[in-house]
Design a protein around this motif. Structure first.
Motif, PDB file in Angstrom:
ATOM      1  N   THR A  21      82.898  97.324  65.273  1.00  0.00           N
ATOM      2  CA  THR A  21      81.435  97.740  64.944  1.00  0.00           C
ATOM      3  C   THR A  21      81.148  97.191  63.596  1.00  0.00           C
ATOM      4  O   THR A  21      81.960  96.757  62.782  1.00  0.00           O
ATOM      5  N   LYS A  22      79.928  97.250  63.113  1.00  0.00           N
ATOM      6  CA  LYS A  22      79.314  97.063  61.997  1.00  0.00           C
ATOM      7  C   LYS A  22      79.122  98.200  61.267  1.00  0.00           C
ATOM      8  O   LYS A  22      78.680  99.303  61.608  1.00  0.00           O
ATOM      9  N   VAL A  36      80.248  95.232  67.896  1.00  0.00           N
ATOM     10  CA  VAL A  36      79.854  93.680  67.767  1.00  0.00           C
ATOM     11  C   VAL A  36      80.771  93.032  68.908  1.00  0.00           C
ATOM     12  O   VAL A  36      81.710  93.619  69.304  1.00  0.00           O
ATOM     13  N   TYR A  61      76.522 102.676  64.046  1.00  0.00           N
ATOM     14  CA  TYR A  61      77.268 101.704  63.886  1.00  0.00           C
ATOM     15  C   TYR A  61      77.337 100.649  65.186  1.00  0.00           C
ATOM     16  O   TYR A  61      77.885 100.973  66.593  1.00  0.00           O
ATOM     17  N   ASP A 110      85.338  99.615  60.644  1.00  0.00           N
ATOM     18  CA  ASP A 110      85.126  98.290  61.456  1.00  0.00           C
ATOM     19  C   ASP A 110      85.485  98.512  62.909  1.00  0.00           C
ATOM     20  O   ASP A 110      85.314  97.611  63.718  1.00  0.00           O
TER      21      ASP A 110
END
Length: 333
Positions: free
Chosen positions: A178-179, A328, A325, A183
């Motif tokens: 995740t951003k 990614v 979040y 993380d």
């Protein structure tokens, strides 16, 4: 005997106008400004054996998608006449409306006279519904416990390798990059929350690259009986939908984010119900720890999720903090 109508629409002026017009024709109108209010009123009426003759439901509501709400109402009260109304006909899927087997469909603007005419047609065909369809209680199987692990990875660590090792560990349900200030989001299971914390504290110590971890234990929120019944019905509806479709929701072409939320405990009942039934929400978990709720939300693009957070989540009464979040896709980095 005076007929009783549940009117569900977020436009206060329309609720007032229709309520006044219908009262002059002998109808008692119970106005509701959103879907949560409607479901609770329905449950209250049926439990107290109060006659209800029809529901008038706007397809676009501020909290719950009107089509989803209609499916829940038809599932739980199959004999209750349902009239759908909308000011956005171009956004309607005709096949979806047809499958709902509603009693009538009206496009805004319409008058109290037009609505009354629909009631007359419906009442000629069907008597007032006053009984709740009894459903047998199902014994729930024993369930293992789940915990969210929110991890921060060291700057000098090999992120891909750390993620790969975590992803393939035992009892891991999900492991998402995740951003944001976390993380990796993980969901893990075991027989107890204590076992999870003990086991994973050791596992993470042995794994190079982990900076720190936050544990959020998934629990069961204390909600009103009516709220729990509504949620159970919603789960049954969605389960039936997935069975009919023969597959789970396809997420391959959509983007997803986690939301971490802090909410006022006394407002949790309405917040939890509203979010669980929101169209963009796939999962809504009550947690203990730094945050009260963890949501898994989806959209066609991240701007859609941002809009959902800004318009539907942040403004809920009792929401104190929301942090998003985005997930990614490591293969696209």
């Amino acid at each position: 005997m005076q007929k009783r109508i549940l009117l569900v629409d977020d436009e206060s002026s329309l609720r007032r106008t229709l309520s006044l017009g219908l009262s002059q024709k002998g109808y008692e109108t119970e106005p509701c400004e959103n879907g949560v209010c409607a479901l609770k009123k329905l449950d209250l009426y049926m439990k107290n054996d109060v006659g209800l003759d029809a529901v008038v439901l706007d397809i676009r509501l501020p909290d719950i998608d009107g089509i989803k709400l209609a499916k829940i109402i038809k599932f739980k009260y199959p004999g209750l006449p349902l009239i759908l109304i909308t000011g956005h006909r171009d956004m309607i899927n005709p096949e979806e409306i047809k499958n709902l087997k509603i009693s009538a469909f009206l496009e805004k603007p319409f008058s109290a006279d037009e609505l009354s005419d629909q009631f007359v047609d419906i009442m000629e065909k069907q008597e007032s519904i006053t009984e709740v369809i009894a459903t047998s209680e199902k014994e729930e199987p024993a369930k293992s416990k789940s915990t969210y692990l929110l991890l921060r990875i060291k700057d000098d660590a090999d992120f891909f390798e750390v993620h790969r090792q975590l992803y393939y560990m035992e009892n891991v349900l999900f492991c998402d990059a995740t951003k944001g200030d976390y993380d990796i989001f993980m969901i893990v299971q075991s027989d107890s929350h204590e076992d999870i914390k003990t086991q994973w504290t050791e596992k993470l110590k042995a794994l190079e690259g982990i900076k720190d971890v936050e544990y959020l234990e998934v629990g069961k929120p204390v909600l009103e009986d009516s709220t729990n019944e509504i949620l159970q019905t919603a789960d049954d509806v969605l389960a039936n939908e997935n069975l009919e479709q023969g597959k789970a929701r396809d997420m391959a072409k959509r983007v997803c984010s986690y939301l971490l939320m802090e909410v006022e405990k006394e407002k949790l009942d309405n917040i939890f119900l509203t979010l669980r039934l929101s169209e963009n929400v796939i999962y809504c978990d009550y947690t203990t720890g730094k945050f009260n709720l963890v949501l898994f939300v989806t959209g066609n693009y991240f701007d859609e999720i941002d809009k959902f957070v800004e318009e539907k989540v942040v403004n809920l009464d009792g929401v104190l903090k929301v942090k998003e979040y985005p997930i990614v896709n490591l293969y696209e980095m």
